[in-house]
Design a protein around this motif. Structure first.
Motif, PDB file in Angstrom:
ATOM      1  N   HIS A 186       0.831  -1.201   0.000  1.00 26.16           N
ATOM      2  CA  HIS A 186       0.000   0.000   0.000  1.00 26.16           C
ATOM      3  C   HIS A 186       0.869   1.256   0.000  1.00 26.16           C
ATOM      4  O   HIS A 186       0.652   2.176  -0.795  1.00 26.16           O
ATOM      5  CB  HIS A 186      -0.909  -0.035   1.237  1.00 26.16           C
ATOM      6  CG  HIS A 186      -2.090   0.879   1.167  1.00 26.16           C
ATOM      7  ND1 HIS A 186      -3.081   0.890   2.113  1.00 26.16           N
ATOM      8  CD2 HIS A 186      -2.442   1.833   0.268  1.00 26.16           C
ATOM      9  CE1 HIS A 186      -3.982   1.804   1.798  1.00 26.16           C
ATOM     10  NE2 HIS A 186      -3.620   2.394   0.683  1.00 26.16           N
ATOM     11  N   HIS A 205      -3.617   9.589   1.614  1.00 30.26           N
ATOM     12  CA  HIS A 205      -2.802   8.503   2.156  1.00 30.26           C
ATOM     13  C   HIS A 205      -1.899   9.002   3.285  1.00 30.26           C
ATOM     14  O   HIS A 205      -1.712   8.325   4.298  1.00 30.26           O
ATOM     15  CB  HIS A 205      -1.967   7.829   1.058  1.00 30.26           C
ATOM     16  CG  HIS A 205      -2.753   6.849   0.252  1.00 30.26           C
ATOM     17  ND1 HIS A 205      -3.300   7.143  -0.969  1.00 30.26           N
ATOM     18  CD2 HIS A 205      -3.133   5.566   0.532  1.00 30.26           C
ATOM     19  CE1 HIS A 205      -3.967   6.090  -1.426  1.00 30.26           C
ATOM     20  NE2 HIS A 205      -3.885   5.117  -0.534  1.00 30.26           N
ATOM     21  N   TRP A 217     -13.217   6.706   0.613  1.00 31.05           N
ATOM     22  CA  TRP A 217     -12.712   7.041   1.933  1.00 31.05           C
ATOM     23  C   TRP A 217     -13.846   7.432   2.873  1.00 31.05           C
ATOM     24  O   TRP A 217     -14.812   8.066   2.446  1.00 31.05           O
ATOM     25  CB  TRP A 217     -11.765   8.253   1.841  1.00 31.05           C
ATOM     26  CG  TRP A 217     -10.685   8.160   0.813  1.00 31.05           C
ATOM     27  CD1 TRP A 217     -10.818   8.382  -0.537  1.00 31.05           C
ATOM     28  CD2 TRP A 217      -9.313   7.836   1.028  1.00 31.05           C
ATOM     29  NE1 TRP A 217      -9.608   8.218  -1.156  1.00 31.05           N
ATOM     30  CE2 TRP A 217      -8.664   7.884  -0.218  1.00 31.05           C
ATOM     31  CE3 TRP A 217      -8.564   7.528   2.173  1.00 31.05           C
ATOM     32  CZ2 TRP A 217      -7.305   7.630  -0.373  1.00 31.05           C
ATOM     33  CZ3 TRP A 217      -7.211   7.278   2.028  1.00 31.05           C
ATOM     34  CH2 TRP A 217      -6.592   7.326   0.765  1.00 31.05           C
TER      35      TRP A 217
HETATM   36 MN   MN3 Z   1      -4.988   3.377  -0.588  1.00 29.56          MN
END
Ligand code: MN3
Length: 246
Positions: A71, A119, A167
């Motif tokens: 990730h 992120h 998100w």
């Molecule tokens: Mn991600």
């Protein structure tokens, strides 16, 4: 602009916004001021992949080492690389005056820039210890949601119900001074999360159609004759002040 609360309250609110959005690190980065280690942009404003603030296995067993490694090292790195590409292409476009691909590069900037910022916030808002909100954040949660448990129920429901990829977001909305929970289904939808708006031009047809009909370009060209640059500068100063908060 009239705000429903005082300037002092507003600044206090922006401090909370910084906390809610993790903006201190971001704005520090954006303005090149005491950003967190590894966050400083280059002279030309390019981004760097920030190091994880903990070891790759630090969130085990909740998030496994392999997932976190891929990730961060692959997905997040890709956002950084492609943001820098879009940033460079827009620099080239301004230099040459060729804006024929402006829609493409604006979208690339929004998609990869938001990916980078979100992120970065995600890494920062996790830690092996966990816990519960305290202090001013706890007070804001009580006022906004009626307590932590109600916040948690709504946040979990919202995050679970995001369609497709996206998100769950806890944010501070500075115009009223409340915390809110948002679903971001497509973070690329023409915004770069975490920015602080300085100058806005309404290009909905209702803003110009009676006078200009379909001539939006003419309306926009004339808009430059009536901008309140003092207000824009004040907002810039406010944003910079926010950036120096820790
Ligand atoms: Mn991600």
């Amino acid at each position: 602009m009239e705000y429903p609360f005082t300037r002092r309250e507003m600044m206090k609110g922006f401090g909370m916004a910084a906390m809610a959005l993790g903006a201190s690190g971001l704005y520090g980065t954006a303005y090149g001021e005491s950003g967190k280690k590894g966050r400083m942009p280059s002279e030309k404003g390019e981004c760097k992949l920030p190091p994880l603030p903990y070891a790759y296995d630090a969130l085990e067993p909740y998030i496994d080492k392999e997932t976190l490694t891929i990730h961060h090292d692959k997905h997040h790195a890709g956002y950084v690389r492609n943001f820098n590409k879009a940033w460079k292409k827009l620099l080239d476009a301004r230099a040459s005056g060729d804006f024929s691909l402006i829609k493409h590069w604006s979208r690339e900037l929004a998609f990869h820039g938001s990916g980078h910022i979100l992120h970065t916030l995600y890494w920062d808002n996790m830690s092996p210890g966990g816990g519960e909100p305290r202090g001013e954040l706890q007070e804001a949660m009580n006022r906004s949601f009626g307590g932590f448990n109600r916040f948690k129920a709504q946040f979990a429901a919202a995050a679970k119900a995001v369609e497709g990829s996206g998100w769950g977001v806890l944010a501070f909305e500075p115009f009223r001074g409340y915390l809110i929970i948002l679903q971001a289904e497509k973070h690329q939808d023409q915004t770069l999360w975490g920015v602080f708006p300085l100058l806005i031009c309404d290009v909905w047809e209702h803003a110009y159609y009676l006078k200009y009909q379909n001539r939006r370009a003419e309306y926009i060209n004339n808009f430059f004759n009536i901008i309140n640059w003092v207000e824009v500068e004040n907002r810039y100063k406010t944003a910079k002040k926010l950036s120096s908060r820790r």
